[in-house]
Design an enzyme around this catalytic site. Structure first.
Site, PDB file in Angstrom:
ATOM      1  N   GLU A   1       0.837  -1.204   0.000  1.00 27.61           N
ATOM      2  CA  GLU A   1       0.000   0.000   0.000  1.00 27.61           C
ATOM      3  C   GLU A   1       0.866   1.247   0.000  1.00 27.61           C
ATOM      4  OE1 GLU A   1      -3.211   0.116  -1.139  1.00 27.61           O
ATOM      5  OE2 GLU A   1      -3.649  -1.296   0.478  1.00 27.61           O
ATOM      6  N   HIS A   2       0.538   2.183  -0.878  1.00 27.98           N
ATOM      7  CA  HIS A   2       1.270   3.444  -1.042  1.00 27.98           C
ATOM      8  C   HIS A   2       2.700   3.206  -1.512  1.00 27.98           C
ATOM      9  CE1 HIS A   2      -1.759   6.291   0.391  1.00 27.98           C
ATOM     10  NE2 HIS A   2      -2.104   5.353   1.258  1.00 27.98           N
TER      11      HIS A   2
ATOM     12  N   ASP B   1       3.063   2.127  -4.869  1.00 33.52           N
ATOM     13  CA  ASP B   1       3.022   2.202  -6.329  1.00 33.52           C
ATOM     14  C   ASP B   1       3.598   3.504  -6.861  1.00 33.52           C
ATOM     15  OD1 ASP B   1       0.788   3.548  -5.289  1.00 33.52           O
ATOM     16  OD2 ASP B   1      -0.520   2.987  -6.960  1.00 33.52           O
TER      17      ASP B   1
ATOM     18  N   SER C   1     -25.552   7.387 -15.672  1.00 32.55           N
ATOM     19  CA  SER C   1     -25.229   6.609 -14.480  1.00 32.55           C
ATOM     20  C   SER C   1     -26.339   6.821 -13.469  1.00 32.55           C
ATOM     21  CB  SER C   1     -23.888   7.044 -13.892  1.00 32.55           C
ATOM     22  OG  SER C   1     -23.589   6.313 -12.713  1.00 32.55           O
TER      23      SER C   1
ATOM     24  N   GLY D   1     -16.518   4.349  -2.311  1.00 29.25           N
ATOM     25  CA  GLY D   1     -15.970   4.782  -1.043  1.00 29.25           C
ATOM     26  C   GLY D   1     -15.530   3.661  -0.132  1.00 29.25           C
TER      27      GLY D   1
ATOM     28  N   SER E   1     -13.463   1.702  -7.049  1.00 28.96           N
ATOM     29  CA  SER E   1     -14.564   1.908  -7.995  1.00 28.96           C
ATOM     30  C   SER E   1     -14.159   2.878  -9.095  1.00 28.96           C
ATOM     31  CB  SER E   1     -15.800   2.419  -7.253  1.00 28.96           C
ATOM     32  OG  SER E   1     -15.512   3.618  -6.541  1.00 28.96           O
ATOM     33  N   SER E   2     -13.299   3.850  -8.788  1.00 26.09           N
ATOM     34  CA  SER E   2     -12.897   4.824  -9.805  1.00 26.09           C
ATOM     35  C   SER E   2     -12.071   4.162 -10.899  1.00 26.09           C
ATOM     36  CB  SER E   2     -12.108   5.970  -9.171  1.00 26.09           C
ATOM     37  OG  SER E   2     -10.953   5.498  -8.513  1.00 26.09           O
TER      38      SER E   2
ATOM     39  N   ASP F   1      -4.204   0.387  -9.074  1.00 25.81           N
ATOM     40  CA  ASP F   1      -5.612   0.026  -9.233  1.00 25.81           C
ATOM     41  C   ASP F   1      -5.958  -0.301 -10.680  1.00 25.81           C
ATOM     42  OD1 ASP F   1      -5.785   0.535  -6.562  1.00 25.81           O
ATOM     43  OD2 ASP F   1      -6.764   2.479  -6.782  1.00 25.81           O
TER      44      ASP F   1
END
Length: 366
Positions: free
Chosen positions: A17-18, A20, A51, A103, A108-109, A159
């Site tokens: 995590e963190h 990349d 959407s 969230g 999801s983004s 991601d």
């Protein structure tokens, strides 16, 4: 090809995590849940985006960062970045749906960006099914640029790579500097990866994520290395940094890269239970050194481990979202009950639970 349906998955990052955006190592895998885009070409140079109950119309002519706001920036940004990369993308109507909680720290983004990328690439180029690893990585980079430039989130490539390159039953070991990757079998045996959605929503566009990245870049500059991935002598590096905040950030990144390598070794050896201790160590580092955890995550991790989980940690950028726990299948209900009780005692909403299964990456489904 004038119409079709495409799907891109969300992801769970097993560990890394963190790292990349610090040119480091990550180990994510794609989820069955994600974003689906039904798309068709149109000849008027417009993107018509649907959407839920929301509709946005974006002209391709003059499309540039800052021209589109909100959720539509992620979609339009992909079109803009594809065109900037030389892809002859034209107008399209896109109907977007998702079974991935927003969230929750499950990306999801990136799923939205990658679903858009494969849809537009298929509509205006070659079939996405024919893309090799390099072609999929190119689309992942397009999706990353869209999030960086159009949505204003300075994310790394983790991601989007997981969403584009995921393979069922495997985690993706990705070197974020070289772009090289390998598929690591995620054979968990009697253990399961339990997602605990803490229901504390997060937003990476609020500045905290960018602050962490800026601190890492500052530390790398002081240390004279291209990225924190290049720090080999951690003790020596910490002595050179006077700012205690920078020391904490460096310590997390360097040790997290080591944890990724150790996790891969344990997975290859079939030593699944031992992975749990690395997950918990990652969480403690994210909580204390990188300072991106949040109360609901800390409670979920502590409670899950006390209830019998082999290990647990927060996932995603931080400040809200989800926790993962490595749990023997016979202990899943016990862990869930314990975490729910802990939340109830604090007056928090009951978290949501989902078993994480490694699934295929972005693809056409109809």
């Amino acid at each position: 090809m004038t119409a079709g349906v495409w799907h891109a998955p969300g992801r769970v990052n097993l560990i890394g995590e963190h790292t990349d955006y610090n040119d480091g190592l990550v180990l994510p895998f794609a989820l069955p849940q994600g974003v689906t885009v039904e798309a068709e070409r149109r000849d008027d140079g417009l993107l018509e985006l649907h959407s839920g109950h929301q509709t946005e119309t974006v002209p391709l002519e003059g499309l540039a960062p800052g021209a589109v706001k909100g959720w539509a920036a992620y979609v339009a940004g992909v079109a803009g970045c594809l065109r900037d990369a030389g892809h002859e993308v034209g107008g399209a109507t896109l109907r977007i749906s998702s079974d991935l909680p927003q969230g929750a720290g499950l990306s999801s983004s990136a799923a939205l960006e990658c679903a858009t990328a494969v849809a537009l690439s298929d509509l205006y180029g070659g079939p996405v099914a024919d893309l090799d690893t390099a072609g999929r990585m190119e689309l992942a980079k397009v999706a990353q640029r869209a999030e960086n430039d159009y949505a204003g989130v300075p994310c790394g490539i983790l991601d989007q790579s997981a969403s584009m390159l995921g393979r069922a039953g495997h985690a993706l070991l990705l070197d974020c500097r070289s772009g090289l990757s390998s598929q690591i079998p995620l054979a968990l045996g009697d253990h399961r990866i339990l997602i605990i959605n803490t229901l504390a929503s997060h937003s990476l566009g609020d500045g905290e994520y960018a602050n962490r990245r800026a601190a890492c870049e500052k530390a790398a500059g002081i240390l004279g290395v291209p990225g924190l991935r290049d720090v080999k002598d951690l003790a020596g590096a910490l002595m050179k940094l006077r700012d205690p905040e920078l020391r904490r950030r460096v310590q997390h990144v360097v040790t997290e890269n080591h944890r990724v390598e150790a996790t891969v070794g344990l997975l290859k050896a079939g030593a699944i239970p031992e992975v749990g201790a690395l997950l918990t160590a990652s969480h403690l580092s994210l909580r204390d050194q990188y300072e991106v955890s949040w109360p609901e995550a800390d409670t979920a991790v502590d409670t899950a481990v006390r209830a019998g989980a082999r290990g647990a940690r927060m996932v995603g950028g931080g400040f809200g979202g989800s926790v993962i726990a490595l749990v023997h299948r016979d202990r899943i209900e016990t862990v869930q009950q314990a975490v729910t009780a802990a939340y109830t005692a604090k007056g928090w909403r009951t978290p949501l639970y989902l078993e994480a299964v490694a699934a295929e990456g972005a693809r056409r489904i109809a």
